[in-house]
Structures are given as structure tokens and as C-alpha cells.
Scaffold this active site. Structure first.
Site, PDB file in Angstrom:
ATOM      1  CG  ASP A  93      -2.871   1.688  -1.978  1.00 26.24           C
ATOM      2  OD1 ASP A  93      -3.266   1.960  -0.832  1.00 26.24           O
ATOM      3  OD2 ASP A  93      -2.550   0.534  -2.325  1.00 26.24           O
ATOM      4  NE  ARG A 127      -5.629  -4.849   1.376  1.00 22.19           N
ATOM      5  CZ  ARG A 127      -6.277  -3.722   1.158  1.00 22.19           C
ATOM      6  NH1 ARG A 127      -7.305  -3.394   1.945  1.00 22.19           N
ATOM      7  NH2 ARG A 127      -5.901  -2.890   0.202  1.00 22.19           N
ATOM      8  CG  ASP A 177      -1.617  -3.098  -6.871  1.00 21.15           C
ATOM      9  OD1 ASP A 177      -2.237  -3.900  -7.569  1.00 21.15           O
ATOM     10  OD2 ASP A 177      -1.403  -3.271  -5.661  1.00 21.15           O
ATOM     11  CE1 TYR A 215       1.841 -18.916  -0.164  1.00 25.49           C
ATOM     12  CE2 TYR A 215       1.437 -17.247  -1.852  1.00 25.49           C
ATOM     13  CZ  TYR A 215       1.197 -18.505  -1.315  1.00 25.49           C
ATOM     14  OH  TYR A 215       0.312 -19.358  -1.934  1.00 25.49           O
ATOM     15  NE  ARG A 216       1.340  -9.214   4.431  1.00 23.88           N
ATOM     16  CZ  ARG A 216       0.234  -8.590   3.986  1.00 23.88           C
ATOM     17  NH1 ARG A 216      -0.957  -9.114   4.211  1.00 23.88           N
ATOM     18  NH2 ARG A 216       0.328  -7.458   3.318  1.00 23.88           N
ATOM     19  CB  ALA A 255      -0.937  -0.014   1.212  1.00 18.29           C
ATOM     20  CD  GLU A 256       2.282   1.292   4.076  1.00 21.02           C
ATOM     21  OE1 GLU A 256       1.747   1.273   5.188  1.00 21.02           O
ATOM     22  OE2 GLU A 256       2.436   0.268   3.376  1.00 21.02           O
ATOM     23  NE  ARG A 316     -20.914  -0.271   3.120  1.00 20.60           N
ATOM     24  CZ  ARG A 316     -20.876   0.334   4.306  1.00 20.60           C
ATOM     25  NH1 ARG A 316     -21.250   1.616   4.398  1.00 20.60           N
ATOM     26  NH2 ARG A 316     -20.474  -0.318   5.382  1.00 20.60           N
TER      27      ARG A 316
END
Length: 304
Positions: A242, A167, A278, A104-105, A34-35, A216
């Protein structure tokens, strides 16, 4: 630096458009986080941006670092961890079907961020420090580092921009309320979805800073103003929030009124959702100006 961002950067492997993740055989490499998305958006719009974070001493980490530097994002404070891997994100891309995102973090270099790594010089001179709720949810030490970052920003006279970016694969609603909800009250600018504020049980009227609410119906508003979304064909909705943040912060950095900030944020988001990852749709300044003209004025939309 105009803006300092701190958070997770992962290697993104994006399946070929339209193919479910379990059936995909071709993947495109990119950066996720995101950042880092916000940093890329701001850098393309002409702002000086520095990224704070940790990467593994592995091919994925070197690839991410190379891509960040190619965008002109400052990385001199990046920590390379020889004992933990760079996070990986696998996902597919569909215009009208649920998107499958696999993270996978666990145990990644980013999750090992500690408050002791953050020092005043990293935010010195910054106008804004931007972080999301993902960072404090990565681990206990990353949570403490986020609190430290808020303190450093305040001491440096930088404004803090915060996006909850919830998330639920990272934690339960209760865990998000415990760690992330208090941070909204410490931020100068909050960029949050109406659904996120409800989950966090935060009333925007009780927050002291500027609160930008994304509704929304894809409209957004702040300070009594409301911006409707620009109607565009959606290829992939991931990254829209973002992109919105990058557009809004760019307006604030240039001293624009909130009405302009909202309009530019909506335009950047509209450009991003037309592309399958993204960051491909994130515009430069000239591209954003052309898009705004096409969205708001009748006439020729082909740039010849």
C-alpha cells in the site's frame, strides 16, 4: 479531490512488537484497510483524498472515522450503518517470524456496500480512483459496487488505479480469478505482485493500461524500467504494498516520469517497513525528500 479511494476500513489492534498474538496483553489501536493506507499515504504527501466506505455505528467506527479525519482525508460520503459492526483486525508484529493476522469482518458494515450508494458526485473532479481486489471479494453486493465504481470513474474522466491485494482468507484462488482478474483489464494503472498475476492467470502484456509489477526480490518495474529496493532493516513488512502504491500514485499525480514514480514508491515502502504498523512510517513530502537523499546520496543522514 485529487484521489478517491473506496474500500474497507477496520479498527486495527496491534499486539506489542515481538509478542505472539495469543500471548499479547497490550495492544495499540490504529486503522487497517488497504485503501485507507493508500489514502493516508497520499494525504501526507500533500494530495487531496476522499474515502468512500461504510462503518458501523459503534465505537470502533467512530474511532476509525476520527483517525481518517485527523489525516485530512475527506469522509463526507461515509455511510454509517446502525445494523452492522465495523470490521476488526487483530495481528502481531515480528521482524523475522511469521505474522499472525486475524480478520473479524464477516457481516461487517463494509461488506454491505451496494452499487446504489455510489453516485457520480462522489468521483466528480477526481484525477484517480483507487480500489483493491479486497473490496469486490467482501460480498456479492460489494463486487457489484466495485463494477459501478469503475463505470462512474470512466464517466467522470478519472483514471482507475487497481491493486489486486490478494488475501486468500477472503476466497479461493478460483474465486479471486472469477471476480478480480477481469478488473485488471479495466484499470488504467495496475499495481500487482508477480505472484498475484500468476495466481490470477493474467499476462501483464495483455493489459491495456500501465502495469507496475512488484517482483519477489522486492524490486519493481514498469514500461521497461526497474527499481531495486532500498536496503533497510525490516521491523514489519505489512503495509509495504500500500505504501508503494501511495508513492507511485503521488508521482503520477505530479506528472513525474515513471522512473521517479518507481523511486519514490520504493522509498515510501522502505520507510513503512521500518515501523510496526501499516501507517506510522508513511512520510510527508519533506520526510520523503530527506529519505530519498539518504538512500541515494552519500553524506549525513541525521536531520538536525
Amino acid at each position: 479531490m485529487s484521489v478517491v479511494v473506496c474500500g474497507e476500513a477496520m479498527l486495527l489492534m496491534l499486539a506489542e512488537p515481538g509478542i505472539p498474538l495469543e500471548r499479547a496483553t497490550a495492544f495499540r489501536r490504529s486503522v487497517a484497510g488497504a485503501e485507507t493506507n493508500v489514502a493516508t499515504g497520499l494525504a501526507r504527501l500533500g494530495h487531496e483524498v476522499s474515502w468512500l466506505g461504510r462503518l458501523g455505528a459503534d465505537p470502533a467506527g467512530r474511532s476509525v472515522l476520527s483517525m481518517l479525519r485527523a489525516e485530512g482525508i475527506g469522509t463526507r460520503h461515509t455511510v454509517t450503518d446502525p445494523h452492522a459492526p465495523t470490521g476488526l483486525l487483530l495481528r502481531d508484529s515480528h521482524p523475522s517470524r511469521a505474522i499472525d493476522v486475524q480478520y473479524y469482518r464477516a457481516g461487517s458494515a463494509a461488506s454491505r456496500l451496494t452499487p446504489g450508494e455510489l453516485v457520480p458526485e462522489m468521483v466528480g473532479g477526481a484525477k484517480f480512483v483507487h480500489v483493491t481486489g479486497i473490496t469486490p471479494m467482501l460480498s456479492d453486493s460489494a463486487h457489484q459496487a466495485t463494477l459501478r465504481l469503475f463505470d462512474l470513474a470512466r464517466q467522470a474522466g478519472a483514471r482507475v488505479s487497481f491493486d489486486p491485494n490478494i488475501r486468500l482468507k477472503l476466497g479461493t484462488p478460483e474465486q479471486w480469478r472469477e471476480r478480480v482478474a477481469p478488473l485488471l483489464g479495466r484499470a488504467d494503472v495496475v499495481l500487482a505482485g508477480a505472484d498475484e498475476l500468476e495466481l490470477l492467470q493474467v499476462d501483464p502484456a495483455t493489459l491495456g493500461g500501465l502495469v507496475v509489477v512488484k517482483h519477489r526480490d522486492k524490486s519493481a518495474g514498469c514500461a521497461g524500467l526497474r527499481q531495486e529496493p532500498f536496503q533497510v532493516p525490516v521491523t514489519d513488512p505489512v503495509g509495504a504494498g500500500d505504501a508503494f502504491a501511495a508513492g507511485f500514485l503521488s508521482g503520477l499525480l505530479r506528472g513525474e516520469p515513471y522512473e521517479v514514480c518507481l523511486r519514490e514508491a520504493a522509498a515510501v515502502a522502505a520507510l513503512v517497513v521500518q515501523c510496526p504498523n501499516d501507517t506510522d512510517g508513511l512520510p510527508d513530502r519533506a520526510g520523503l525528500d530527506r529519505a530519498l537523499a539518504a538512500f541515494t546520496e552519500a553524506g549525513e543522514t541525521v536531520h538536525r
